[in-house]
Design a protein around this motif. Structure first.
Motif, PDB file in Angstrom:
ATOM      1  N   PHE A   1       0.816  -1.207   0.000  1.00  0.00           N
ATOM      2  CA  PHE A   1       0.000   0.000   0.000  1.00  0.00           C
ATOM      3  C   PHE A   1       0.854   1.263   0.000  1.00  0.00           C
ATOM      4  O   PHE A   1       2.046   1.238   0.318  1.00  0.00           O
ATOM      5  CB  PHE A   1      -0.940  -0.001   1.208  1.00  0.00           C
ATOM      6  CG  PHE A   1      -1.991  -1.066   1.143  1.00  0.00           C
ATOM      7  CD1 PHE A   1      -3.208  -0.806   0.531  1.00  0.00           C
ATOM      8  CD2 PHE A   1      -1.753  -2.331   1.666  1.00  0.00           C
ATOM      9  CE1 PHE A   1      -4.178  -1.801   0.452  1.00  0.00           C
ATOM     10  CE2 PHE A   1      -2.712  -3.320   1.580  1.00  0.00           C
ATOM     11  CZ  PHE A   1      -3.925  -3.055   0.976  1.00  0.00           C
ATOM     12  N   GLU A   2       0.220   2.356  -0.355  1.00  0.00           N
ATOM     13  CA  GLU A   2       0.904   3.640  -0.427  1.00  0.00           C
ATOM     14  C   GLU A   2       1.233   4.182   0.964  1.00  0.00           C
ATOM     15  O   GLU A   2       2.229   4.870   1.159  1.00  0.00           O
ATOM     16  CB  GLU A   2       0.019   4.638  -1.177  1.00  0.00           C
ATOM     17  CG  GLU A   2       0.663   5.973  -1.468  1.00  0.00           C
ATOM     18  CD  GLU A   2      -0.261   6.881  -2.244  1.00  0.00           C
ATOM     19  OE1 GLU A   2       0.059   7.212  -3.382  1.00  0.00           O
ATOM     20  OE2 GLU A   2      -1.326   7.262  -1.703  1.00  0.00           O
ATOM     21  N   LYS A   3       0.377   3.848   1.960  1.00  0.00           N
ATOM     22  CA  LYS A   3       0.559   4.349   3.314  1.00  0.00           C
ATOM     23  C   LYS A   3       0.520   3.180   4.300  1.00  0.00           C
ATOM     24  O   LYS A   3      -0.023   2.114   3.988  1.00  0.00           O
ATOM     25  CB  LYS A   3      -0.550   5.349   3.673  1.00  0.00           C
ATOM     26  CG  LYS A   3      -0.643   6.550   2.760  1.00  0.00           C
ATOM     27  CD  LYS A   3      -1.831   7.419   3.149  1.00  0.00           C
ATOM     28  CE  LYS A   3      -2.009   8.589   2.198  1.00  0.00           C
ATOM     29  NZ  LYS A   3      -3.201   9.407   2.552  1.00  0.00           N
ATOM     30  N   PRO A   4       1.059   3.367   5.502  1.00  0.00           N
ATOM     31  CA  PRO A   4       0.978   2.310   6.517  1.00  0.00           C
ATOM     32  C   PRO A   4      -0.470   1.986   6.879  1.00  0.00           C
ATOM     33  O   PRO A   4      -1.346   2.853   6.827  1.00  0.00           O
ATOM     34  CB  PRO A   4       1.728   2.915   7.714  1.00  0.00           C
ATOM     35  CG  PRO A   4       2.632   3.949   7.119  1.00  0.00           C
ATOM     36  CD  PRO A   4       1.875   4.514   5.947  1.00  0.00           C
TER      37      PRO A   4
ATOM     38  N   LYS B   1       3.404  -0.760   5.536  1.00  0.00           N
ATOM     39  CA  LYS B   1       2.631  -0.622   4.303  1.00  0.00           C
ATOM     40  C   LYS B   1       2.295  -1.962   3.647  1.00  0.00           C
ATOM     41  O   LYS B   1       1.771  -1.999   2.540  1.00  0.00           O
ATOM     42  CB  LYS B   1       3.396   0.243   3.289  1.00  0.00           C
ATOM     43  CG  LYS B   1       3.696   1.664   3.764  1.00  0.00           C
ATOM     44  CD  LYS B   1       4.457   2.419   2.686  1.00  0.00           C
ATOM     45  CE  LYS B   1       4.811   3.832   3.159  1.00  0.00           C
ATOM     46  NZ  LYS B   1       5.552   4.582   2.098  1.00  0.00           N
ATOM     47  N   THR B   2       2.569  -3.047   4.344  1.00  0.00           N
ATOM     48  CA  THR B   2       2.379  -4.376   3.758  1.00  0.00           C
ATOM     49  C   THR B   2       1.326  -5.175   4.517  1.00  0.00           C
ATOM     50  O   THR B   2       1.293  -5.169   5.742  1.00  0.00           O
ATOM     51  CB  THR B   2       3.705  -5.163   3.753  1.00  0.00           C
ATOM     52  OG1 THR B   2       4.685  -4.428   3.019  1.00  0.00           O
ATOM     53  CG2 THR B   2       3.522  -6.533   3.112  1.00  0.00           C
ATOM     54  N   LEU B   3       0.462  -5.861   3.759  1.00  0.00           N
ATOM     55  CA  LEU B   3      -0.523  -6.776   4.324  1.00  0.00           C
ATOM     56  C   LEU B   3      -0.295  -8.146   3.702  1.00  0.00           C
ATOM     57  O   LEU B   3      -0.319  -8.288   2.472  1.00  0.00           O
ATOM     58  CB  LEU B   3      -1.943  -6.304   4.021  1.00  0.00           C
ATOM     59  CG  LEU B   3      -3.070  -7.267   4.397  1.00  0.00           C
ATOM     60  CD1 LEU B   3      -3.184  -7.384   5.912  1.00  0.00           C
ATOM     61  CD2 LEU B   3      -4.390  -6.809   3.800  1.00  0.00           C
ATOM     62  N   THR B   4      -0.055  -9.153   4.547  1.00  0.00           N
ATOM     63  CA  THR B   4       0.179 -10.511   4.065  1.00  0.00           C
ATOM     64  C   THR B   4      -0.990 -11.403   4.466  1.00  0.00           C
ATOM     65  O   THR B   4      -1.349 -11.463   5.647  1.00  0.00           O
ATOM     66  CB  THR B   4       1.484 -11.093   4.636  1.00  0.00           C
ATOM     67  OG1 THR B   4       2.577 -10.238   4.267  1.00  0.00           O
ATOM     68  CG2 THR B   4       1.737 -12.487   4.091  1.00  0.00           C
ATOM     69  N   VAL B   5      -1.592 -12.075   3.492  1.00  0.00           N
ATOM     70  CA  VAL B   5      -2.721 -12.971   3.734  1.00  0.00           C
ATOM     71  C   VAL B   5      -2.236 -14.406   3.540  1.00  0.00           C
ATOM     72  O   VAL B   5      -1.793 -14.792   2.453  1.00  0.00           O
ATOM     73  CB  VAL B   5      -3.889 -12.674   2.771  1.00  0.00           C
ATOM     74  CG1 VAL B   5      -5.048 -13.637   3.044  1.00  0.00           C
ATOM     75  CG2 VAL B   5      -4.345 -11.227   2.921  1.00  0.00           C
ATOM     76  N   ARG B   6      -2.318 -15.194   4.611  1.00  0.00           N
ATOM     77  CA  ARG B   6      -1.903 -16.601   4.569  1.00  0.00           C
ATOM     78  C   ARG B   6      -3.151 -17.477   4.668  1.00  0.00           C
ATOM     79  O   ARG B   6      -3.991 -17.264   5.518  1.00  0.00           O
ATOM     80  CB  ARG B   6      -0.947 -16.904   5.717  1.00  0.00           C
ATOM     81  CG  ARG B   6       0.325 -16.056   5.718  1.00  0.00           C
ATOM     82  CD  ARG B   6       1.246 -16.441   6.873  1.00  0.00           C
ATOM     83  NE  ARG B   6       2.499 -15.680   6.845  1.00  0.00           N
ATOM     84  CZ  ARG B   6       2.667 -14.506   7.446  1.00  0.00           C
ATOM     85  NH1 ARG B   6       1.662 -13.967   8.139  1.00  0.00           N
ATOM     86  NH2 ARG B   6       3.834 -13.875   7.365  1.00  0.00           N
TER      87      ARG B   6
END
Length: 473
Positions: A145-148, A220-225
């Motif tokens: 993403f662009e922002k946290p 800024k990162t989202l991880t889907v497991r």
């Protein structure tokens, strides 16, 4: 144009609106409660038709009812209805005959329906963000993403197993998409990533078996497991070729306004309208081509083109859409107060503002007005093109605003409006004119001149085109 001919046009438009909508006033008032844009649009046309009828018939009650409907539906569609609102204010107060109410038993109070057990209601989310890219990292989906991200930016819930759909896992993320993403995995029945609401992206994972879905945020990162087998993909997932093939068949003509000896408006910092709109047109054409569309531009350099030759070019190319780009302007005395983005579709002027804007864009070739007025004006005002152009204007306006507001503050929605822009006359396809902002406003002029702002604007225009075709196949 003679008064007799003008009356004939009004009569034709009245009959057109009535035929198109197929609604009466009561049905139109009911349609106002709908969330469907198409139904509200039909209601708007019905109210306008009823207002014309009431004016001819001298029916004051019907006129008030119609005006109230025009204002309510126009506001929902972001249409300038200030003239109608003013007319409504001038009407005398309605007189009401009070009749005794019949003796009836009081209606029972409806009990609230129990909340659905199939999903958890997500709490409201505040803030804005933008998805830059999404990639597979082994069996995990990684969003950048662009922002946290904050704790309130992501909401997760699971839908119960329901027949053929199996299990559905849903993540609502407070952010906006700037392009479409195609996601697939051999262990999943379906993956969907869409702009669920103006500021909410929805990810849906659909599986025939239960999955251990969980997610983790880090700045800024989202991880889907989800316990999936390893799949690695490029950072930017390409669109499916069938989508590009479908879009390739659709032709869009972008018209950068003015050019050559017709410089258009000159505004703050001596910025020139003809240069700004050409730069934006190039960016918009590039965005649309990335999505697979066939795109032409009426001019790709500083060249003068007659107004009637612009739509003539679009007709020759058998275009599906015609989008003309312009920058608005006002005298210096009003420069700091006038700003905002407007989108117009062809129609006899409905407001002083539309008339003023049209006068600026029309003045380069006054003789063309007479040409069109005598030979093609009545032919252009057909019901199908008016409706389609109106819908296109709404989709472009809302998409541009959504794109820009993700990064810029104080982006003003100046509305979708009807106006007599002669550059749109003669188009055999849905045609709109976008006033990208006021070149005379100190802040807005600097923005529309900047490459970054134009990039976001171009994204919005491309997304608006996508929305229009998605709803009008």
């Amino acid at each position: 144009m003679t008064l007799k001919r003008l009356r004939a046009i009004v009569t034709a438009l009245t009959l057109t609106a009535s035929t198109l909508s197929g609604m009466n006033l009561s049905q139109a008032e009911t349609a106002l409660q709908s969330n469907k844009q198409s139904e509200i649009f039909q209601a708007y046309d019905t109210f306008k038709s009823a207002y014309m009828d009431a004016t001819v018939e001298g029916d004051a009650a019907k006129k008030r009812r119609a005006l109230e409907g025009i204002v309510a539906s126009g506001n929902k569609l972001h249409i300038d209805v200030s003239d109608y609102r003013n007319k409504l204010k001038t009407l005398p107060a309605p007189t009401t005959d009070v009749k005794p109410a019949p003796a009836t038993e009081p209606e029972p109070v409806a009990k609230p329906e129990p909340a659905s057990k199939s999903r958890v209601k997500a709490p409201s989310i505040k803030g804005q963000n933008r998805l830059d890219e999404v990639e597979w990292d082994s069996g995990n989906l990684v969003f950048h993403f662009e922002k946290p991200l904050s704790n309130r930016d992501v909401n997760f819930f699971k839908l119960k197993k329901s027949g053929k759909h199996g299990y559905r896992y849903v993540l609502d993320i407070h952010a906006v998409l700037d392009r479409s993403h195609t996601l697939t995995h051999r262990d999943l029945k379906r993956i969907s990533l869409t702009q669920y609401k103006p500021h909410t992206i929805r990810l849906v994972l659909e599986s025939s078996q239960a999955l251990p879905v969980r997610f983790a945020k880090h700045e800024k990162t989202l991880t889907v497991r989800a316990g999936l087998s390893g799949v690695t993909s490029p950072k930017r997932v390409p669109a499916l070729s069938p989508v590009q093939a479908r879009n390739k068949e659709r032709v869009i003509v972008i018209d950068p306004g003015h050019g050559g000896k017709d410089g258009g408006a000159v505004g703050h910092n001596r910025y020139k309208e003809k240069e700004i709109v050409l730069s934006l047109a190039v960016k918009t054409a590039s965005r649309l081509r990335e999505r697979g569309y066939t795109v032409y531009m009426t001019r790709s350099k500083d060249k003068f083109i007659k107004l009637r030759n612009r739509t003539g070019y679009a007709n020759k190319k058998r275009a599906d859409l015609f989008i003309s780009l312009h920058a608005n302007a006002v005298p210096k005395s009003k420069a700091r107060k006038a700003y905002g983005i407007e989108t117009y579709f062809l129609s006899p002027s409905r407001s002083k503002r539309a008339t003023n804007a049209a006068a600026l864009e029309n003045k380069a070739e006054v003789e063309d007005m007479d040409f069109y007025g005598k030979s093609t004006f009545l032919n252009v005002l057909n019901s199908e093109k008016i409706v389609a152009s109106h819908k296109l204007a709404i989709d472009l306006q809302s998409s541009v605003l959504s794109s820009l507001r993700a990064r810029y503050k104080e982006v003003k929605d100046a509305g979708v409006r009807e106006g007599p822009f002669w550059v749109l006359v003669g188009a055999q396809m849905p045609a709109v004119l976008v006033e990208i902002g006021f070149i005379t406003h100190p802040k807005e002029a600097v923005r529309i001149h900047s490459n970054t702002y134009q990039d976001y604007f171009a994204r919005g225009l491309a997304e608006g085109v996508e929305r229009y075709f998605a709803k009008n196949r």
